[in-house]
Design a protein around this motif. Structure first.
Motif, PDB file in Angstrom:
ATOM      1  N   PHE A  55       0.602  -0.966   0.349  1.00 38.64           N
ATOM      2  CA  PHE A  55      -0.160   0.201   0.194  1.00 38.64           C
ATOM      3  C   PHE A  55       0.887   1.473   0.034  1.00 38.64           C
ATOM      4  O   PHE A  55       1.537   1.365   0.871  1.00 38.64           O
ATOM      5  N   ASP A  56       0.349   1.865  -1.075  1.00 38.93           N
ATOM      6  CA  ASP A  56       1.729   3.215  -0.933  1.00 38.93           C
ATOM      7  C   ASP A  56       0.680   4.325  -0.547  1.00 38.93           C
ATOM      8  O   ASP A  56      -0.119   4.609  -0.936  1.00 38.93           O
ATOM      9  N   ARG A  57       0.609   5.030   0.435  1.00 37.37           N
ATOM     10  CA  ARG A  57      -0.069   5.992   0.990  1.00 37.37           C
ATOM     11  C   ARG A  57       0.676   7.576   0.651  1.00 37.37           C
ATOM     12  O   ARG A  57       1.917   7.669   0.706  1.00 37.37           O
ATOM     13  N   LYS A  58      -0.471   8.269  -0.905  1.00 33.32           N
ATOM     14  CA  LYS A  58       0.246   9.344  -1.077  1.00 33.32           C
ATOM     15  C   LYS A  58      -0.610  10.869  -0.539  1.00 33.32           C
ATOM     16  O   LYS A  58      -1.523  10.424   0.360  1.00 33.32           O
ATOM     17  N   THR A  59      -0.599  11.706  -1.071  1.00 31.31           N
ATOM     18  CA  THR A  59      -1.507  12.609  -1.374  1.00 31.31           C
ATOM     19  C   THR A  59      -1.058  13.353  -1.711  1.00 31.31           C
ATOM     20  O   THR A  59      -0.348  13.511  -3.350  1.00 31.31           O
ATOM     21  N   ALA A  60      -3.015  14.299  -2.192  1.00 29.85           N
ATOM     22  CA  ALA A  60      -2.692  15.014  -3.931  1.00 29.85           C
ATOM     23  C   ALA A  60      -2.915  15.824  -3.486  1.00 29.85           C
ATOM     24  O   ALA A  60      -2.330  16.191  -2.584  1.00 29.85           O
ATOM     25  N   VAL A  61      -2.409  16.423  -4.843  1.00 31.15           N
ATOM     26  CA  VAL A  61      -1.758  18.261  -5.337  1.00 31.15           C
ATOM     27  C   VAL A  61      -2.885  18.367  -4.275  1.00 31.15           C
ATOM     28  O   VAL A  61      -2.544  19.838  -3.777  1.00 31.15           O
ATOM     29  N   ASN A  62      -3.854  18.514  -3.801  1.00 31.37           N
ATOM     30  CA  ASN A  62      -4.402  19.695  -3.325  1.00 31.37           C
ATOM     31  C   ASN A  62      -5.161  19.054  -1.851  1.00 31.37           C
ATOM     32  O   ASN A  62      -5.695  18.900  -1.542  1.00 31.37           O
ATOM     33  N   GLY A  63      -3.885  18.203  -1.779  1.00 29.28           N
ATOM     34  CA  GLY A  63      -4.144  18.090   0.101  1.00 29.28           C
ATOM     35  C   GLY A  63      -4.565  16.900   0.599  1.00 29.28           C
ATOM     36  O   GLY A  63      -4.811  16.107   1.845  1.00 29.28           O
ATOM     37  N   LYS A  64      -5.353  16.030  -0.268  1.00 27.63           N
ATOM     38  CA  LYS A  64      -6.253  14.417   0.139  1.00 27.63           C
ATOM     39  C   LYS A  64      -5.156  13.656   0.210  1.00 27.63           C
ATOM     40  O   LYS A  64      -4.794  13.309  -0.947  1.00 27.63           O
ATOM     41  N   PRO A  65      -5.641  12.725   1.051  1.00 24.71           N
ATOM     42  CA  PRO A  65      -5.004  11.620   1.114  1.00 24.71           C
ATOM     43  C   PRO A  65      -5.184  10.563   0.565  1.00 24.71           C
ATOM     44  O   PRO A  65      -6.973  10.325   0.568  1.00 24.71           O
ATOM     45  N   TYR A  66      -4.968   9.476  -0.204  1.00 22.56           N
ATOM     46  CA  TYR A  66      -5.288   8.363  -0.903  1.00 22.56           C
ATOM     47  C   TYR A  66      -3.848   7.212  -1.001  1.00 22.56           C
ATOM     48  O   TYR A  66      -2.968   7.263  -0.171  1.00 22.56           O
ATOM     49  N   PHE A  67      -4.819   6.438  -1.449  1.00 27.41           N
ATOM     50  CA  PHE A  67      -3.365   5.031  -1.982  1.00 27.41           C
ATOM     51  C   PHE A  67      -3.624   4.801  -3.151  1.00 27.41           C
ATOM     52  O   PHE A  67      -4.515   4.401  -3.647  1.00 27.41           O
ATOM     53  N   ASN A  68      -2.444   3.532  -3.080  1.00 22.39           N
ATOM     54  CA  ASN A  68      -2.562   3.162  -4.312  1.00 22.39           C
ATOM     55  C   ASN A  68      -1.951   1.760  -3.932  1.00 22.39           C
ATOM     56  O   ASN A  68      -1.166   1.030  -2.960  1.00 22.39           O
ATOM     57  N   LEU A  69      -2.665   0.760  -4.346  1.00 19.35           N
ATOM     58  CA  LEU A  69      -2.138  -0.801  -4.219  1.00 19.35           C
ATOM     59  C   LEU A  69      -0.925  -1.268  -4.936  1.00 19.35           C
ATOM     60  O   LEU A  69      -1.084  -1.236  -6.446  1.00 19.35           O
ATOM     61  N   LYS A  70      -0.337  -1.557  -4.715  1.00 18.72           N
ATOM     62  CA  LYS A  70       0.844  -2.246  -5.522  1.00 18.72           C
ATOM     63  C   LYS A  70       1.214  -3.512  -6.384  1.00 18.72           C
ATOM     64  O   LYS A  70       1.003  -4.182  -4.852  1.00 18.72           O
ATOM     65  N   ALA A  71       1.396  -4.139  -7.196  1.00 17.53           N
ATOM     66  CA  ALA A  71       1.367  -5.693  -6.637  1.00 17.53           C
ATOM     67  C   ALA A  71       2.737  -5.854  -6.873  1.00 17.53           C
ATOM     68  O   ALA A  71       3.867  -4.962  -6.594  1.00 17.53           O
TER      69      ALA A  71
END
Length: 110
Positions: A55-71
């Motif tokens: 799980f790659d925990r990220k923050t978007a340009v607008n400051g909102k957190p999200y995540f990607n799941l990677k293989a």
């Protein structure tokens, strides 16, 4: 228990969404050229959701957190919605971990 839902996009690509028990989408895939590739993506989510390091925990340009799941190969197999808080994002990750392994699949692509 969660559910993977396969749909077909206007451009002919297949995609899946992982939905929680309440019907909320907790993970969305990219587009796949074939249904078997999309189904392989679902199996990859089921396998990789058990490994927190995927799980790659990220923050978007607008400051909102999200995540990607990677293989295992590092390719993104699913992306979350944008969350209001880091705690909400982390709850989303836990929801994927809990729902993905035993989720059923519903094919609405026909």
């Amino acid at each position: 228990m969660g559910k993977f839902v396969i749909t077909k996009r206007v451009n002919g690509e297949f995609q899946f969404n992982l939905k929680a028990n309440n019907g909320q989408i907790i993970l969305a895939s990219e587009g796949y050229g074939t249904k078997p590739s999309c189904q392989n993506g679902i199996e990859s989510v089921k396998h990789n959701a058990q490994d927190d390091t995927k799980f790659d925990r990220k923050t978007a340009v607008n400051g909102k957190p999200y995540f990607n799941l990677k293989a295992t190969n590092g390719q993104i197999i699913g992306t979350s919605e944008m969350y209001e808080t880091v705690a909400s994002r982390d709850n989303g990750i836990e929801s994927v971990k809990n729902n993905a392994p035993d989720a059923t699949t519903e094919d609405l692509s026909s």
